[in-house]
Design a protein around this motif. Structure first.
Motif, PDB file in Angstrom:
ATOM      1  N   MET A   1      -3.553  -7.302 -16.678  1.00 42.86           N
ATOM      2  CA  MET A   1      -4.744  -6.458 -16.746  1.00 42.86           C
ATOM      3  C   MET A   1      -4.586  -5.262 -15.813  1.00 42.86           C
ATOM      4  O   MET A   1      -4.084  -5.406 -14.691  1.00 42.86           O
ATOM      5  CB  MET A   1      -5.993  -7.253 -16.350  1.00 42.86           C
ATOM      6  N   GLU A   2      -5.010  -4.081 -16.291  1.00 42.68           N
ATOM      7  CA  GLU A   2      -4.986  -2.870 -15.473  1.00 42.68           C
ATOM      8  C   GLU A   2      -6.383  -2.294 -15.413  1.00 42.68           C
ATOM      9  O   GLU A   2      -7.150  -2.370 -16.395  1.00 42.68           O
ATOM     10  CB  GLU A   2      -4.020  -1.828 -16.046  1.00 42.68           C
TER      11      GLU A   2
ATOM     12  N   SER B   1      -6.943   5.826  -9.542  1.00 40.51           N
ATOM     13  CA  SER B   1      -6.196   4.639  -9.134  1.00 40.51           C
ATOM     14  C   SER B   1      -5.952   3.755 -10.336  1.00 40.51           C
ATOM     15  O   SER B   1      -6.752   3.706 -11.278  1.00 40.51           O
ATOM     16  CB  SER B   1      -6.973   3.854  -8.066  1.00 40.51           C
ATOM     17  N   CYS B   2      -4.822   3.058 -10.298  1.00 37.16           N
ATOM     18  CA  CYS B   2      -4.504   2.054 -11.306  1.00 37.16           C
ATOM     19  C   CYS B   2      -4.034   0.807 -10.575  1.00 37.16           C
ATOM     20  O   CYS B   2      -3.008   0.842  -9.879  1.00 37.16           O
ATOM     21  CB  CYS B   2      -3.416   2.564 -12.243  1.00 37.16           C
TER      22      CYS B   2
ATOM     23  N   ASP C   1       2.962  -2.960  -8.566  1.00 35.57           N
ATOM     24  CA  ASP C   1       2.740  -2.116  -9.751  1.00 35.57           C
ATOM     25  C   ASP C   1       1.538  -1.190  -9.603  1.00 35.57           C
ATOM     26  O   ASP C   1       1.193  -0.482 -10.540  1.00 35.57           O
ATOM     27  CB  ASP C   1       2.563  -2.996 -10.994  1.00 35.57           C
ATOM     28  N   TYR C   2       0.880  -1.185  -8.437  1.00 38.73           N
ATOM     29  CA  TYR C   2      -0.238  -0.270  -8.214  1.00 38.73           C
ATOM     30  C   TYR C   2       0.266   1.179  -8.269  1.00 38.73           C
ATOM     31  O   TYR C   2       1.374   1.484  -7.843  1.00 38.73           O
ATOM     32  CB  TYR C   2      -0.864  -0.499  -6.835  1.00 38.73           C
ATOM     33  N   ARG C   3      -0.577   2.066  -8.756  1.00 39.09           N
ATOM     34  CA  ARG C   3      -0.232   3.485  -8.786  1.00 39.09           C
ATOM     35  C   ARG C   3      -1.465   4.342  -8.473  1.00 39.09           C
ATOM     36  O   ARG C   3      -2.586   3.964  -8.820  1.00 39.09           O
ATOM     37  CB  ARG C   3       0.318   3.889 -10.163  1.00 39.09           C
TER      38      ARG C   3
ATOM     39  N   GLY D   1       9.119   3.300 -21.536  1.00 39.75           N
ATOM     40  CA  GLY D   1       9.858   2.166 -21.003  1.00 39.75           C
ATOM     41  C   GLY D   1       9.848   2.033 -19.510  1.00 39.75           C
ATOM     42  O   GLY D   1      10.648   1.273 -18.938  1.00 39.75           O
ATOM     43  N   GLU D   2       8.954   2.739 -18.811  1.00 41.83           N
ATOM     44  CA  GLU D   2       8.919   2.683 -17.350  1.00 41.83           C
ATOM     45  C   GLU D   2       8.036   1.551 -16.822  1.00 41.83           C
ATOM     46  O   GLU D   2       7.813   1.452 -15.632  1.00 41.83           O
ATOM     47  CB  GLU D   2       8.424   4.024 -16.791  1.00 41.83           C
ATOM     48  N   GLY D   3       7.547   0.696 -17.664  1.00 45.81           N
ATOM     49  CA  GLY D   3       6.703  -0.407 -17.227  1.00 45.81           C
ATOM     50  C   GLY D   3       6.214  -1.205 -18.417  1.00 45.81           C
ATOM     51  O   GLY D   3       6.634  -0.986 -19.564  1.00 45.81           O
TER      52      GLY D   3
END
Length: 597
Positions: free
Chosen positions: A386-387, A402-403, A415-417, A447-449
């Motif tokens: 979940m994001e 924020s993510c 994996d936070y960004r 393809g970066e995540g």
């Protein structure tokens, strides 16, 4: 913040309170761990400092002991070692300190030493921290009044100092004690530092009897006080009787998960323990897990002379040879134990099992909340990943998105960004959300995540429509969008949920599903606000002159020196600015335009 998992054991021990980053905030001891730790989570009656502490606590770790006295000793050692913010604050030293005794002088001194040990005299250690050395030296002053002053101070004394007045030094500087009597105190101090406090007590008892027989009652009383203090120091702990260094390693396994408990014993002191949860332990035996742990840990840092383990690891002889070569001394790995060592291993084993049960319990409760969310929202599949996105700004200034990412109900901070939002009208949250989602998911489809199963948006139908539009534009399918809007009174528990554009729905305030949604939303909010504040502070600490092309540090300094400050530069005309040495007409025009656009 979600309430941490609390210990169920009523045994005595030590508890450690940690924040979300794993930093130890506070260490305490308890006669009853369950009762003591639970008392911190009362709804009222906490002191202000305790409330401040609890606002940062994300998890609680415990170490069980056999007695409360042992817990007290362990608590003291852990505080010195970890220096928690809410206990004490000591400097983090870069090398291990020692206690140094200048045995080559007529009146030897005790002191803290750090660095090469090539001077005359004896060195005792190493100690885990400078604080531990200072604590030992303070204790030594009470037991044996050996001087601890520097040689220069000692040579220039004409009368006793304050340490003598408070009975912490026998004042050899003014010859108030004979060299022979002073040497007795030094000898006792050496025996104590070597772990032979029993021999010191026996000698003091003899001397106390001799002094009493000679009617030297004050001297006998001093010996009595020394004996009493030493008896307290000898309070039994499970490492008593050992003078060497050793580690105790215990392994517990259940359901494909493993827990390793490592206790460090150095110079007769239990320096505390640490728990490890090795990955990829499924299908492995305890011997294999133990071998992997020993080989990885002790090839990063030297092993002690002995390592006690729950059972014989794979390739024990090979491990011993490799670790001995790496450490520069013989390393023995033992699993057949007797006497006190059996009890130390039992203590480590119990802590390993307790840590594993706590971890499994926490993991199962997190999965249970995810399953409750699936049922509550009637989702077709379990939302494993979940994001959640949130937008933060102040009156449209320095907008940050924020993510945050949760997997199986647990935060995945790696994996936070954060995304700095640019080129939008100030305060346009819809445009900010759209930009953040476009940038994030454009990278993911390259393809970066990994794409999420459930996308949470802090907002109502408007923000959700932006998310759905971006996913449609990028041709991303299979991602469910959930809007989380605050209720009428903006209170927790009244949130309105918008699932894929459907009408609003609510969940009971005590619903595990809603509690998980709140946790994810609040974490996203916290992460966005932190990023926004950092960006805003950076801008406010930046001079507007730094944004002007051609105005470097030297010209900025010339301008400020000439006008006396930024306000006078703002008031100046182009001709006034161009009069500053090094500023031509073109640069002066740029500076003027920057403040008069």
């Amino acid at each position: 913040m979600e309430r941490p998992t609390l210990p169920e054991t009523t045994r005595p021990g030590v508890y450690r309170m940690l924040n979300a980053d794993g930093e130890i905030l506070y260490i305490g001891k308890a006669r009853n761990l369950k009762k003591r730790v639970s008392s911190y989570f009362r709804s009222s009656g906490l002191a202000p400092k305790t409330r401040a502490l609890m606002s940062h606590v994300a998890s609680v770790e415990v170490t069980t002991t056999h007695t409360e006295n042992e817990a007290l000793i362990l608590e003291s050692n852990l505080i010195k070692r970890h220096r928690p913010r809410y206990n004490i604050l000591l400097r983090d030293d870069k090398s291990y300190p020692y206690i140094y005794l200048s045995t080559h002088t007529k009146f030897p001194r005790l002191g803290l030493h750090r660095g090469a040990r090539n001077g005359k005299g004896r060195y005792f250690g190493p100690y885990p921290s400078a604080g531990a050395v200072r604590e030992s030296l303070r204790l030594m002053q009470k037991l044996f009044p050996v001087r601890q002053c520097e040689d220069g101070f000692f040579r220039n004394r004409s009368r006793p100092c304050l340490q003598h007045q408070i009975q912490r030094c026998s004042a050899p500087c003014t010859r108030l004690i004979t060299p022979e009597e002073y040497r007795q105190d030094v000898d006792h101090a050496v025996l104590f530092l070597e772990g032979k406090s029993g021999e010191v007590v026996d000698d003091l008892i003899t001397k106390m009897g001799q002094a009493a027989s000679g009617l030297q009652y004050e001297k006998a009383a001093r010996f009595r006080d020394q004996i009493s203090t030493l008896r307290r120091v000898q309070e039994r702990q499970y490492i008593s009787g050992e003078r060497g260094d050793l580690d105790v390693v215990a392994v517990a396994m259940q359901g494909g998960s493993a827990s390793i408990q490592l206790f460090n014993f150095r110079h007769g002191q239990n320096l505390g323990n640490r728990t490890y949860f090795p990955k990829n332990a499924q299908g492995k035996s305890e011997s294999e897990v133990l071998y992997a742990f020993l080989s990885q840990r002790y090839l990063e840092q030297s092993a002690p002379a002995e390592i006690l383990v729950t059972q014989e690891p794979d390739q024990r002889e090979l491990l011993q040879d490799v670790l001995s070569t790496h450490a520069g001394h013989k390393v023995s790995i033992r699993h057949q134990l007797r006497g006190d060592r059996t009890r130390w291993m039992k203590m480590a084993q119990e802590n390993a099992e307790l840590a594993l049960q706590s971890r499994l319990s926490h993991a199962s409760s997190a999965i249970a909340r995810v399953e409750a969310l699936q049922d509550a929202l009637k989702l077709h599949q379990l939302p494993q990943r979940m994001e959640c996105f949130d937008i933060s700004h102040t009156m449209g200034e320095e907008t940050v998105a924020s993510c945050v990412v949760f997997e199986d109900g647990v935060a995945l901070k790696s994996d936070y960004r954060r995304l700095n939002i640019r080129d939008i009208a100030g305060g346009d949250d819809y445009a900010a959300m759209r930009q953040a989602l476009q940038r994030r998911y454009t990278r993911l489809i390259k393809g970066e995540g990994k794409l999420p199963d459930l996308l949470l948006i802090d907002g109502g139908p408007g923000q959700c429509s932006q998310a759905s539009s971006v996913l449609e534009e990028l041709q991303i399918e299979g991602v469910t969008v959930l809007g989380v809007a605050k209720g009428p009174d903006r209170r927790a528990g009244q949130e309105r949920l918008f699932l894929d554009g459907a009408a609003a729905q609510t969940l009971p305030a005590d619903s595990p599903a809603l509690l998980l949604i709140q946790q994810i939303r609040d974490e996203s909010h916290r992460f966005a606000i932190t990023g926004h504040r950092q960006r805003r502070a950076k801008k406010r600490n930046r001079s507007p002159l730094e944004e002007i092309s051609g105005v470097g540090p030297k010209r900025r300094q010339q301008l400020l020196n000439h006008f006396g400050g930024l306000q006078e530069i703002v008031r100046a005309g182009v001709e006034d600015i161009s009069a500053v040495p090094g500023i031509n007409q073109e640069i002066a025009q740029r500076i003027y335009d920057r403040f008069h656009e």
